[in-house]
Motif scaffolding. Structure first.
Motif, short mmCIF file in Angstrom:
data_model
loop_
_atom_site.label_atom_id
_atom_site.label_comp_id
_atom_site.label_asym_id
_atom_site.label_seq_id
_atom_site.Cartn_x
_atom_site.Cartn_y
_atom_site.Cartn_z
N ARG A 1 -6.14 1.36 -5.55
CA ARG A 1 -6.89 0.95 -4.44
C ARG A 1 -6.66 -0.79 -4.37
NH1 ARG A 1 -7.24 4.68 -1.00
NH2 ARG A 1 -7.71 6.76 -1.79
N SER A 2 -5.90 -1.23 -5.34
CA SER A 2 -5.53 -2.49 -5.12
C SER A 2 -4.68 -3.04 -3.73
CB SER A 2 -4.99 -3.26 -6.45
OG SER A 2 -5.57 -2.79 -7.38
N SER A 3 -4.78 -4.17 -3.48
CA SER A 3 -3.77 -4.65 -2.23
C SER A 3 -2.64 -4.77 -2.81
CB SER A 3 -4.35 -5.98 -1.67
OG SER A 3 -5.65 -5.71 -1.08
N LEU A 4 -1.62 -4.37 -1.66
CA LEU A 4 -0.22 -4.45 -2.25
C LEU A 4 0.41 -5.74 -1.86
CD1 LEU A 4 1.17 -0.99 -0.58
CD2 LEU A 4 0.93 -1.70 -3.22
N THR A 5 0.71 -6.56 -2.79
CA THR A 5 1.19 -8.05 -2.49
C THR A 5 2.33 -7.95 -1.80
OG1 THR A 5 2.22 -8.00 -4.72
CG2 THR A 5 -0.01 -8.83 -4.90
N PRO B 1 11.55 8.58 -6.88
CA PRO B 1 10.69 8.01 -7.20
C PRO B 1 10.54 6.47 -6.99
CG PRO B 1 11.77 8.94 -8.97
CD PRO B 1 12.29 9.52 -7.74
N VAL B 2 9.79 5.95 -6.49
CA VAL B 2 9.87 4.17 -6.20
C VAL B 2 8.77 3.73 -6.78
CG1 VAL B 2 11.55 4.38 -4.32
CG2 VAL B 2 9.21 4.47 -4.23
N THR B 3 8.71 2.49 -7.16
CA THR B 3 7.39 1.84 -7.85
C THR B 3 7.15 0.52 -6.82
OG1 THR B 3 8.40 2.35 -10.23
CG2 THR B 3 6.63 0.47 -9.72
N VAL B 4 5.42 0.50 -6.79
CA VAL B 4 5.35 -0.42 -5.67
C VAL B 4 4.86 -1.71 -6.51
CG1 VAL B 4 4.53 1.06 -4.00
CG2 VAL B 4 3.11 0.54 -5.86
N SER B 5 4.19 -2.58 -6.09
CA SER B 5 4.13 -3.94 -6.75
C SER B 5 2.76 -3.75 -7.67
CB SER B 5 3.49 -5.19 -5.57
OG SER B 5 2.48 -4.63 -4.77
N THR B 6 1.94 -2.87 -7.59
CA THR B 6 0.91 -2.69 -8.39
C THR B 6 1.46 -1.74 -9.57
OG1 THR B 6 0.35 -0.54 -7.45
CG2 THR B 6 -0.79 -2.51 -6.60
N GLY B 7 2.59 -1.36 -9.75
CA GLY B 7 3.14 -0.65 -10.94
C GLY B 7 3.18 0.69 -10.90
N GLN B 8 2.37 1.17 -9.94
CA GLN B 8 2.45 2.83 -9.70
C GLN B 8 3.56 3.34 -9.04
OE1 GLN B 8 -0.14 4.89 -10.75
NE2 GLN B 8 -1.18 2.88 -11.59
N THR B 9 4.01 4.74 -9.32
CA THR B 9 5.39 5.06 -8.76
C THR B 9 4.70 6.25 -7.97
OG1 THR B 9 6.57 4.50 -10.91
CG2 THR B 9 7.19 6.66 -9.24
N TYR B 10 5.57 6.49 -6.76
CA TYR B 10 5.42 7.39 -5.98
C TYR B 10 6.78 7.94 -5.40
CZ TYR B 10 0.80 4.80 -5.29
OH TYR B 10 -0.48 4.30 -5.96
#
Length: 415
Positions: free
Chosen positions: A59-63, A30-39
């Motif tokens: 659906r927010s842009s990844l910064t 599991p890793v977390t992206v800039s929006t705070g979601q984990t995948y």
């Protein structure tokens, strides 16, 4: 979003937040992206790699595309796996983190700097090699920093400051990456560099020998100049070294894979095939033919066909008691390519000696060839089979099926 547990086919329920929102499978890394979601790392990397620039859930842009490992969630998943092992759930392994590009650049700088102590450079090469072994992702990161340009000068350095171990470790790392045409020319155009690689084919360490053979194959295959290829193939003892690797015990299967790739590449130079025969390549090929993996069987049979085009090679194969039976056995058993190469080799052998014709018929080649010409194999394979059938006709026993009316109804093209 539901917070309940979802049933699995095996009867165990996975907590919803342990599933990757993309694949809906249990997350292993599991890793977390800039929006705070984990995948799961593999899923989000594929998502971004296919051109997407938004977070799949929000659906927010990844910064930015930095992936931060979620160690807490990973440990919770591992604990859950252990708690449910009675249901057949296996604990996910702790993933190794991808190489950091900045660290890779730093390590390569340490390797390339001759002002650094030899042990420091050696340690850096070993760390890079360890990272490259860990994953394809790491190899991609290291390769993107042109590690080849750093390693080639080290391997062929004349400096006494560069230890043999440093050169051997650099060689082991280099063969994990492809070389450009200019990098292949860097090696092939200098006889001293080729001679150095050939000398390593006789090193006490089988790993050094195999890595040297691997680099020779990469260079020969990546060199467009036929003259340079021929020069490499003509270097003294090169075929003896490659044949020795093929004859190494099966406890080191990589020796077989690398050895046959190198032998095939070298035998593409027509003027050098007699040297391969003299070095014992014929016996090595036949003795090892049953031990190769599928793709390597194709390459081995292609090499057999090439060497059968040399009178000395044809005679050497004919003298080996297992050659004809093994070639007959490979027809229609491995792949279309393997069938074509085996039929071509048999055609050369049977054209040169009546004894080979009798051996082929005794081994059941007629039935195999009749099946071959009626199959969906390549046209070249069919043509070779037709020529071989015509050549063997006088060797068929009188009660052979191919002398019956069934043969007249076959799809064999008239000659």
């Amino acid at each position: 979003m539901p917070g309940s547990l979802e049933p699995l086919d095996v009867g165990v329920q996975i907590p919803y937040h342990f599933r990757c929102p993309i694949s809906l499978e249990l997350m292993c890394d599991p890793v977390t992206v800039s929006t705070g979601q984990t995948y799961d790392r593999a899923s989000i990397e594929y998502w971004v790699g296919t051109g997407n620039t938004t977070c799949p859930v929000t659906r927010s842009s990844l910064t930015d595309f930095t992936l931060i490992p979620n160690h807490t969630l990973r440990r919770l998943i591992q604990d859950w796996c252990v708690a449910n092992r009675s249901f057949g759930v296996e604990r996910i392994p702790t993933p190794k983190q991808p190489a950091d590009p900045a660290s890779v650049r730093s390590l390569q700088t340490q390797v390339s700097s001759q002002s650094n102590p030899s042990h420091t450079r050696l340690s850096a090469v070993k760390r890079l090699r360890g990272l490259a072994r860990d994953s394809d992702k790491n190899r991609s990161i290291i390769g993107s920093h042109n590690v080849q340009e750093v390693l080639l000068p080290v391997i062929f350095s004349d400096s006494e400051c560069d230890s043999a171990e440093l050169k051997h470790e650099s060689l082991a790392l280099l063969v994990m990456f492809p070389l450009s045409e200019s990098e292949c020319a860097f090696v092939a155009s200098q006889p001293d560099r080729v001679a150095h690689l050939v000398s390593l084919l006789f090193h006490a360490s089988i790993e050094v020998r195999v890595n040297s053979a691997a680099l020779i194959e990469i260079v020969v295959a990546g060199t467009r100049s036929l003259d340079l290829r021929a020069q490499i193939s003509n270097v003294d003892e090169i075929f003896e070294g490659i044949t020795g690797i093929l004859n190494y015990p099966l406890a080191y299967p990589r020796a077989l894979k690398v050895g046959i790739k190198a032998l095939f590449a070298l035998c593409l130079a027509k003027q050098s095939r007699h040297k391969a025969v003299a070095a014992g390549a014929v016996t090595a090929l036949i003795d090892r033919l049953a031990d190769f993996e599928k793709c390597d069987v194709e390459r081995a049979l292609a090499t057999v066909e090439l060497l059968c085009r040399v009178p000395a090679g044809c005679a050497a194969f004919a003298a080996h008691a297992l050659t004809v039976p093994l070639l007959v056995r490979k027809i229609l058993k491995v792949s279309d390519r393997a069938t074509e190469y085996a039929a071509g080799a048999l055609l050369s052998l049977c054209s040169a000696a009546e004894q080979s014709q009798r051996e082929a018929v005794s081994a059941g080649v007629v039935t195999q060839l009749l099946l071959l010409v009626q199959s969906d194999c390549t046209e070249r394979a069919k043509r070779k089979a037709q020529l071989l059938l015509k050549l063997l006709r006088d060797s068929w026993p009188e009660d052979s099926v191919v002398n019956s009316d069934d043969f007249g109804c076959s799809d064999v093209v008239p000659f």
